[in-house]
Design a protein around this motif. Structure first.
Motif, short mmCIF file in Angstrom:
data_model
loop_
_atom_site.label_atom_id
_atom_site.label_comp_id
_atom_site.label_asym_id
_atom_site.label_seq_id
_atom_site.Cartn_x
_atom_site.Cartn_y
_atom_site.Cartn_z
N ALA A 62 3.63 13.34 -8.72
CA ALA A 62 4.67 12.28 -8.40
C ALA A 62 5.04 11.42 -7.27
O ALA A 62 5.10 10.30 -6.97
N MET A 63 4.41 12.30 -5.95
CA MET A 63 4.69 11.84 -4.64
C MET A 63 3.58 10.85 -4.68
O MET A 63 3.73 9.67 -4.13
N ARG A 64 2.32 11.06 -5.03
CA ARG A 64 1.07 10.18 -5.11
C ARG A 64 1.63 8.71 -5.67
O ARG A 64 1.36 7.58 -5.34
N ILE A 65 2.16 8.83 -6.99
CA ILE A 65 2.35 7.58 -7.80
C ILE A 65 3.39 6.97 -6.99
O ILE A 65 3.37 5.71 -7.00
N LEU A 66 4.56 7.49 -6.67
CA LEU A 66 5.43 6.61 -5.79
C LEU A 66 5.01 5.92 -4.44
O LEU A 66 5.25 4.79 -4.48
N SER A 67 4.25 6.81 -4.08
CA SER A 67 3.35 6.04 -2.72
C SER A 67 2.77 4.99 -3.10
O SER A 67 2.54 4.02 -2.73
N GLY A 68 1.78 5.03 -4.29
CA GLY A 68 1.28 3.97 -5.03
C GLY A 68 1.90 2.81 -5.30
O GLY A 68 1.58 1.54 -5.08
N LEU A 69 3.18 3.03 -5.85
CA LEU A 69 4.04 1.93 -6.28
C LEU A 69 4.54 1.09 -5.08
O LEU A 69 4.55 -0.10 -5.16
N LEU A 70 4.82 1.80 -4.02
CA LEU A 70 5.10 1.34 -2.78
C LEU A 70 4.24 0.38 -2.34
O LEU A 70 4.42 -0.78 -1.81
N CYS A 71 3.15 0.81 -2.39
CA CYS A 71 1.72 -0.15 -1.80
C CYS A 71 1.39 -1.07 -2.68
O CYS A 71 1.07 -2.40 -2.13
N SER A 72 1.55 -0.88 -3.91
CA SER A 72 1.25 -2.02 -4.87
C SER A 72 2.20 -3.10 -4.73
O SER A 72 1.97 -4.27 -4.97
N LEU A 73 3.31 -2.84 -4.43
CA LEU A 73 4.46 -4.04 -4.34
C LEU A 73 4.04 -4.88 -3.19
O LEU A 73 4.21 -6.27 -3.28
N PHE A 74 3.68 -4.37 -2.07
CA PHE A 74 3.29 -5.01 -0.59
C PHE A 74 1.97 -6.00 -1.14
O PHE A 74 1.61 -6.79 -0.65
N LEU A 75 1.10 -4.98 -1.78
CA LEU A 75 -0.23 -5.66 -2.02
C LEU A 75 -0.08 -7.00 -3.12
O LEU A 75 -0.71 -7.92 -2.92
N ALA A 76 0.96 -6.57 -4.07
CA ALA A 76 1.19 -7.80 -4.87
C ALA A 76 1.69 -9.02 -4.50
O ALA A 76 1.44 -10.07 -4.60
N ALA A 77 2.40 -8.66 -3.27
CA ALA A 77 2.99 -9.77 -2.55
C ALA A 77 2.04 -10.50 -1.80
O ALA A 77 1.86 -11.87 -1.40
N THR A 78 1.05 -10.07 -1.23
CA THR A 78 -0.25 -10.36 -0.68
C THR A 78 -1.20 -11.25 -1.61
O THR A 78 -1.24 -12.34 -1.22
#
Length: 518
Positions: free
Chosen positions: A146-162
């Protein structure tokens, strides 16, 4: 005869196309990071035990660890025992032929407070505050996933903005192509880890691309309010991620300023939202600098003192420039799991062609940001390694530079945005083949990682052993995960190709009225 009253149909709220596009990009990236989170054995990411312990500690209010005063000594924090035990799961690290079944696993019942060591003990707590939250609710292996997945969602948010920003440029097809090249398997892989490295990559990229977009459209900021906010929030998070993050932030801003005309810069300073985001960035940068000064972040870096002189280290790292470049594409695990050789060749072709094209355009100004970032990718590893070689030895890893490499490739695409995009049938066939091969390369890296941990990598090919003889399987099984990854990659390829079609692009001819760009 009276006519029957007409029925009023309820008005349907249509979701704007940009919102749908951003949502689709975020969903795809979230699936990528989640699949990597599930496919990778616990603690198989580089330095993941240290970052896991740090995240669990910060989630419990321990922003700093305590320890002795020697360089490289791990700092102690108090965390649940199953978190403190994560260091024992790395029996396969550095041993490409040792499968992940050697790991003893974690006991979810062991939640008693226990001292745990971490080399990230005095890192900035911002990222860890988010990544550690699931450990307050779950326990054992589910908490780590769950820690991994939440970290991935956070990173995906900024990468999606890129990636979304690349689709907002008036001439967007070359920037979109560059985005497809810049998001290497390594970027997606790191997004599934408990490690702030990925957050550095995606926030630096978000700052750079969105700032370029805002600067280019300074006369019409009303349509780019979202991008202004992205610049401010991304920069604020980046400034409080890791020790080198402030350097990455400075490079991203400088490169963006160099790539676009500055004649409208004063217009930005009159915008209230721009001023608010500028204030946020200034405050966040001050906080990042204050943390670096007061916490002595670099004191817990692990390494072995060396007799190598700084001059020797500089020359050695310069010689290793292309060797290190493999880490930008697919060097997984504890630097022990390379992707298939063909993947490296393919990305060398893609990046080489993109970079040569970027420096070959007629206009001079769009090239400046790319040139600065390219020079930084060459110079930074030798310079920084030379500074610490006597005290820590050779500690530089290629993934550390991805916050510069990814924006550099994006800058190459932005430099080409005023150059005509080929629309011939032959060019379309090339695009289809290139996207298909890239999708296959991503999936090959994913499948090869599962083979490494399931049956090990040996001189002889052993793909057949994955069917029925695998010693370790990830949650849901290796084959369903691989097929899911292939499906997501194929869908991403289709959406990428659609963004390259003439009907999706608004303007594709060079802007004749932009003499200041030449």
């Amino acid at each position: 005869m009276q006519s029957e009253p007409t029925e009023k149909r309820p008005t349907q709220t249509k979701i704007p196309a940009p919102v749908l596009r951003f949502g689709a990009i975020f969903l795809l990236l979230s699936l990528f990071s989640t699949l990597w989170s599930l496919a990778s054995p616990l603690m198989s990411y580089p330095d993941e035990p240290a970052h896991t312990v740090k995240a669990a500690a910060v989630a419990r209010g321990q922003f700093l660890g305590t320890s002795g005063q020697n360089q490289g000594e791990q700092l102690l924090v108090v965390v649940p025992k199953y978190i403190a035990d994560t260091g024992s799961l790395t029996c396969f690290a550095f041993k490409v032929n040792v499968t992940a079944d050697c790991s003893p696993g974690l006991d979810a019942a062991e939640r008693q407070p226990t001292p745990g060591g971490t080399s990230a003990g005095n890192y900035n707590p911002l990222y860890y505050l988010v990544a550690g939250l699931p450990s307050r609710i779950l326990s054992g292996e589910p908490a780590i996933y769950a820690m991994r997945i939440l970290s991935g969602l956070l990173c995906s948010l900024f990468l999606a903005a890129t990636l979304f920003a690349t689709t907002q440029f008036a001439n967007r097809r070359w920037p979109v192509v560059a985005a497809g090249i810049a998001i290497t398997p390594m970027v997606l892989y790191l997004s599934g880890a408990i490690n702030p490295n990925a957050l550095e990559i995606v926030t630096t990229s978000a700052v750079f691309v969105n700032l370029c977009l805002v600067l280019e459209n300074a006369r019409d900021l009303s349509r780019f309010r979202f991008n202004i906010i992205v610049v401010g929030v991304s920069a604020a998070v980046l400034a409080n991620t890791r020790a080198l993050s402030l350097l990455w932030l400075a490079l991203a801003v400088i490169a963006a300023l160099l790539m676009v005309p500055l004649r409208d810069l004063l217009l930005l300073l009159k915008d209230k939202l721009v001023l608010a985001m500028t204030g946020l960035i200034a405050l966040a940068t001050a906080c990042g600098l204050l943390w670096l000064k007061t916490s002595n972040t670099l004191a817990s870096l692990l390494g072995t003192p060396s007799t190598t002189t700084p001059e020797q280290a500089f020359g050695t790292m310069l010689d290793r420039t292309f060797e290190i470049a493999a880490s930008y594409v697919a060097q997984l695990g504890w630097l022990d799991t390379n992707g298939p050789t063909g993947v490296f060749y393919w990305w060398a072709c893609l990046t080489g062609a993109l970079m040569v094209a970027a420096v070959s355009i007629k206009q001079w100004r769009p090239r400046l940001g790319f040139i600065v970032l390219f020079a930084a990718t060459i110079a930074i590893p030798p310079i920084l390694q030379a500074q610490v070689v006597s005290e820590l030895g050779y500690i530089w890893q290629g993934r550390y530079l991805l916050p510069v490499v990814v924006p550099m490739l994006l800058a190459a695409g932005l430099a080409l945005r005023f150059h005509p995009f080929p629309d011939s049938l032959f060019a379309k066939r090339i695009a289809k083949w290139a996207i298909g091969i890239t999708a296959a390369a991503h999936t090959a890296v994913f499948a090869n990682a599962l083979r490494r941990y399931g049956v090990g990598i040996f001189t002889e090919a052993n793909w057949g052993d994955m069917f029925g003889a695998a010693k370790w399987e990830p949650p849901l099984g290796w084959l369903p995960l691989t097929l899911a990854y292939l499906a997501v990659t194929a869908l991403a390829g289709v959406l990428l190709y659609r963004q390259l079609s003439p009907s999706q692009a608004r303007f594709e001819e060079p802007l004749k009225s932009e003499p200041s760009l030449r």
